[in-house]
Scaffold this motif. Structure first.
Motif, PDB file in Angstrom:
ATOM      1  N   ARG A 113       0.837  -1.206   0.000  1.00 45.08           N
ATOM      2  CA  ARG A 113       0.000   0.000   0.000  1.00 45.08           C
ATOM      3  C   ARG A 113       0.864   1.245   0.000  1.00 45.08           C
ATOM      4  NH1 ARG A 113      -4.633  -1.974   3.900  1.00 45.08           N
ATOM      5  NH2 ARG A 113      -5.861  -3.064   2.325  1.00 45.08           N
ATOM      6  N   THR A 136     -11.189  -0.503   3.705  1.00 45.41           N
ATOM      7  CA  THR A 136     -10.635   0.706   3.109  1.00 45.41           C
ATOM      8  C   THR A 136      -9.283   0.423   2.464  1.00 45.41           C
ATOM      9  OG1 THR A 136     -11.734   2.000   4.814  1.00 45.41           O
ATOM     10  CG2 THR A 136      -9.907   3.074   3.729  1.00 45.41           C
ATOM     11  N   GLY A 137      -9.035   0.992   1.295  1.00 43.91           N
ATOM     12  CA  GLY A 137      -7.718   0.903   0.665  1.00 43.91           C
ATOM     13  C   GLY A 137      -7.648  -0.118  -0.452  1.00 43.91           C
ATOM     14  N   VAL A 138      -6.536  -0.058  -1.201  1.00 43.36           N
ATOM     15  CA  VAL A 138      -6.304  -0.973  -2.322  1.00 43.36           C
ATOM     16  C   VAL A 138      -6.285  -2.413  -1.805  1.00 43.36           C
ATOM     17  CG1 VAL A 138      -4.591  -1.657  -4.058  1.00 43.36           C
ATOM     18  CG2 VAL A 138      -4.984   0.747  -3.583  1.00 43.36           C
ATOM     19  N   LYS A 166       3.026  15.170  -3.556  1.00 45.38           N
ATOM     20  CA  LYS A 166       3.895  14.326  -2.725  1.00 45.38           C
ATOM     21  C   LYS A 166       5.237  15.010  -2.468  1.00 45.38           C
ATOM     22  CE  LYS A 166       2.183   9.730  -3.920  1.00 45.38           C
ATOM     23  NZ  LYS A 166       2.419   8.585  -4.805  1.00 45.38           N
ATOM     24  N   SER A 205      -2.034   4.586   4.288  1.00 43.46           N
ATOM     25  CA  SER A 205      -0.603   4.914   4.200  1.00 43.46           C
ATOM     26  C   SER A 205      -0.421   6.434   4.145  1.00 43.46           C
ATOM     27  CB  SER A 205       0.017   4.271   2.956  1.00 43.46           C
ATOM     28  OG  SER A 205      -0.144   5.122   1.857  1.00 43.46           O
ATOM     29  N   ALA A 221       1.374   8.090   2.160  1.00 43.14           N
ATOM     30  CA  ALA A 221       1.441   8.578   0.772  1.00 43.14           C
ATOM     31  C   ALA A 221       0.073   9.019   0.278  1.00 43.14           C
ATOM     32  CB  ALA A 221       2.002   7.482  -0.139  1.00 43.14           C
ATOM     33  N   VAL A 222      -0.979   8.313   0.699  1.00 42.92           N
ATOM     34  CA  VAL A 222      -2.347   8.673   0.290  1.00 42.92           C
ATOM     35  C   VAL A 222      -2.680  10.064   0.822  1.00 42.92           C
ATOM     36  CG1 VAL A 222      -4.794   8.082   0.583  1.00 42.92           C
ATOM     37  CG2 VAL A 222      -3.127   6.280   0.186  1.00 42.92           C
ATOM     38  N   GLY A 279     -12.574   1.774  -1.098  1.00 43.91           N
ATOM     39  CA  GLY A 279     -11.602   2.033  -2.159  1.00 43.91           C
ATOM     40  C   GLY A 279     -10.503   2.951  -1.677  1.00 43.91           C
ATOM     41  N   SER A 280      -9.785   3.576  -2.636  1.00 40.23           N
ATOM     42  CA  SER A 280      -8.663   4.422  -2.221  1.00 40.23           C
ATOM     43  C   SER A 280      -8.671   5.721  -3.004  1.00 40.23           C
ATOM     44  CB  SER A 280      -7.352   3.659  -2.403  1.00 40.23           C
ATOM     45  OG  SER A 280      -7.023   3.589  -3.764  1.00 40.23           O
ATOM     46  N   GLU A 330      -4.061   3.899  -6.735  1.00 45.93           N
ATOM     47  CA  GLU A 330      -4.912   2.937  -7.431  1.00 45.93           C
ATOM     48  C   GLU A 330      -5.250   3.461  -8.833  1.00 45.93           C
ATOM     49  OE1 GLU A 330      -8.688   0.144  -6.379  1.00 45.93           O
ATOM     50  OE2 GLU A 330      -8.934   2.263  -5.911  1.00 45.93           O
ATOM     51  N   GLU A 378      -0.793  12.731  -1.292  1.00 42.71           N
ATOM     52  CA  GLU A 378      -1.414  12.931  -2.610  1.00 42.71           C
ATOM     53  C   GLU A 378      -2.629  13.837  -2.538  1.00 42.71           C
ATOM     54  OE1 GLU A 378      -0.829   8.681  -4.817  1.00 42.71           O
ATOM     55  OE2 GLU A 378      -2.821   9.484  -4.644  1.00 42.71           O
ATOM     56  N   ASN A 398      -9.072   9.407  -3.876  1.00 48.53           N
ATOM     57  CA  ASN A 398      -9.782  10.533  -3.254  1.00 48.53           C
ATOM     58  C   ASN A 398     -11.076  10.102  -2.560  1.00 48.53           C
ATOM     59  OD1 ASN A 398     -11.304   9.988  -5.492  1.00 48.53           O
ATOM     60  ND2 ASN A 398     -11.231  12.051  -6.359  1.00 48.53           N
TER      61      ASN A 398
END
Lengths: 135, 477
Positions: free
Chosen positions: A105, B128-130, B412, B435, B437-438, B198-199, A109, B441, B201
């Motif tokens: 992660r 939640t998340g990929v 980032k 994470s 990084a999300v 999902g991830s 995506e 972004e 936005n």
């Protein structure tokens, strides 16, 4: 760098370059998975498939879409893809490792591979294409 | 930036026929002078490209969050004649029926004493998340029913209240859905993902109503100053992405078959009434229904968490409204005094029907449809109401969000996720994500100020501000 990210505000636009068409397809796959997953390393997973399309641009779009599908339903994070193009058909063996949420992660995506502006061009060094991913 | 465009109103700009070859109608977009500085040339070109498609009615439109996308610009709206016009997946996007809903609660901020624990509990309860999978095991029959019935499927299976359905655009179900047009691949992707956030936005945000600007409408919508609410933003997950991928390929063939010239391959399309057009509409509607069921299930899970924390009944947390912002729908509109059935595409745009429209809940008939505009992480969201002006100018449409100004890579580079989390925490906003990084972004600086975008739609009259909602905490993929 065989691929670079170009400036695009809403989505992700990547320019891929390679001396051969087979290499261009492999690099495009590598770029897509580097965008999607952090910290990839080779593992024991392998997926093979074949595809045909009407032209090579469409073939590249379909090839990346197929990898996206396989990655999601099989839970594989691909690290490289061996591609053998014959005209507008290809066979591919993609290698990778099982998806591990703890490690993978942190990427972005990708929802789909857009056809917008996707055109493989010949350059002095080989081939180049810009690919816009919907994220 | 806006070379070749003409300002035709206070906030309204025109892209003349001839901006790109083959335009059938002019383009129109809505922007303040400040926001006009940020528009990409590519977005205006895409707006003009849409104007070349057969059967387009009146204008190719873009809302103030216009952006360079693919096919249509993001923020793009276009209506097509049912007989001469086309339907295009490029006017909907990969995330079919990505949308947003707002749920009210009777709680005040003072009552949220364990906010960090609440956010943590929501994060653990909602996948939640990929790569996350639903805890629900669907059969293929269940998936068929879900794609056919949408939000109603979820309510019938215990995920929500009967009253939720009336408060969804289309009552949470597009009747054109045809599961038969949804491929095995799309089903494989959709089966394990229902009820997942999902991830990117997508998010669930805890908010407080800070500023009621239209007390009458707020009263009708059940929103009170100082009360806590929550907002859910997500879509049709892998199922919708695959429907778009599959049908783009089919429609590329159809574009040639029906001799339609397109300036961008992502604008592949077919006549609305052709077999290919109907197949896409059926599959897209099935994916849209899946998305409504998805948001309904997430709502139920969140209500269950709130119940366990505060002892509330689910009925005490009514759904204010649910809006789709990536969809094509068959709607009736008045054009030059005549009622026409049109295929209205909204890509990164929200329906904003005015008062007394047949398609909005009776409780909202006098005010107009609630319009929900999420802010970026850490900035305010807004609740607005639809207007007659929108019906006349934009086929009842308005903007869908703030719109980015920085690419994800630039964002980032600008700040690390951990730093942003700390900055927001100092403002009392708790961010929980899979994470850092999300978080980076989606940094607040990566988006236009939502206040400015909302000011433009308000002043242009496309929708009118009802209330401002400040973030308290957010969970993200």
């Amino acid at each position: 760098m065989p691929y670079t990210e170009l400036d695009h505000t809403a989505d992700i636009l990547i320019r891929v370059r390679a001396p051969t068409l087979n290499g261009l397809f492999s690099e495009a796959a590598r770029a897509m998975f580097a965008t999607m997953f952090a910290d990839r390393s080779p593992g024991g997973r392998e997926e093979a498939f074949s595809l045909c399309a009407d032209d090579r641009d469409e073939l590249l779009r379909d090839f990346l879409s197929e990898l996206l599908f396989l990655s999601e339903v099989k839970g594989v994070v691909f690290t490289d893809a061996e591609v053998d193009l014959q005209g507008t058909c290809l066979s591919c063996t993609a290698h990778g490792e099982s998806f591990d949420p703890q490690r993978h992660r942190g990427g972005t995506e990708i929802k789909g591979v857009s056809f917008s502006g996707l055109r493989i061009i010949n350059t002095d060094e080989g081939y180049q294409v810009d690919i816009l991913f919907d994220v | 930036m806006l070379a070749g465009c003409t300002k035709v109103g206070n906030m309204e700009w025109e892209v003349p026929v001839g901006f790109v070859p083959g335009m059938r109608v002019p383009g129109r977009f809505f922007l303040s002078d400040d926001l006009a500085e940020t528009v990409e040339e590519g977005a205006i070109r895409q707006l003009a490209n849409v104007a070349t498609l057969p059967g387009i009615v009146r204008h190719s439109l873009a809302m103030p969050d216009i952006h360079w996308g693919y096919g249509f610009p993001i923020g793009g709206v276009a209506a097509f004649d049912m007989h001469e016009g086309v339907i295009s997946p490029g006017g909907v996007g990969f995330d079919i029926n990505c949308g947003v809903r707002l749920i009210a609660t009777p709680l005040t901020v003072e009552e949220i004493t364990r906010k960090r624990e609440l956010i943590e509990a929501l994060f653990h309860a909602i996948p939640t998340g990929v790569g996350t999978k639903s805890t629900l095991r669907l059969s293929s029959g269940d998936l068929n029913d879900m794609m056919d019935s949408g939000a109603a499927w979820a309510v019938e299976h215990g995920y929500g209240l009967e009253s939720d359905l009336e408060h969804c655009e289309e009552s949470g179900r597009m009747k054109e859905a045809s599961g038969a047009e949804v491929s095995g691949k799309a089903r494989q992707r959709g089966m394990p993902q229902c009820g997942t956030l999902g991830s990117g936005n997508h998010f669930l945000e805890l908010q407080v109503v800070t500023d009621i600007r239209d007390p009458e409408a707020a009263e009708a919508f059940g929103i009170r100053q100082g009360n806590v609410c929550f907002m859910v933003h997500c879509g049709s997950r892998g199922l919708g992405h695959q429907v778009c991928t599959d049908h783009l390929k089919l429609l590329e063939k159809a574009t040639g078959k029906y001799h339609i010239a397109i300036p961008d391959r992502q604008l592949a399309c077919a006549p609305v009434t052709s077999p290919e057009g109907k197949a896409y509409l059926g599959a897209m509607a099935a994916a849209a229904n899946y998305a409504w069921a998805n948001r309904q299930m997430i709502t139920h899970t969140a209500r269950t968490v709130f119940s366990s924390f505060f002892g509330l009944d689910h009925e005490e947390m009514p759904l204010v409204y649910d809006v789709a912002h990536n969809v094509a729908k068959i709607e009736e509109h008045t054009v030059n005094g005549k009622t026409m059935r049109l295929c209205v595409h909204r890509k990164g745009a929200t329906r904003a029907f005015g008062p007394h429209s047949h398609d909005i809940p009776r409780a909202y008939a006098a005010t107009g449809q609630p319009v929900i505009i999420p802010g970026s992480m850490g900035s305010a969201s807004y609740l607005l109401k639809g207007t007659q002006t929108a019906m006349e100018k934009t086929f009842g449409s308005t903007c869908h969000g703030a719109g980015r100004v920085l690419s994800r890579t630039q964002a980032k580079k600008g700040a690390r996720g951990a730093e942003i989390r700390e900055t927001l925490a100092r403002r009392g906003i708790i961010v929980r994500a899979t994470s850092p990084a999300v978080i980076a972004e989606e940094a607040p600086e990566a988006y236009k100020p939502s206040d400015e975008v909302v000011r433009v739609v308000h002043q242009a009259g496309l929708s009118l501000t009802v209330a401002r909602l400040e973030p308290l905490g957010v969970i993200k993929g």
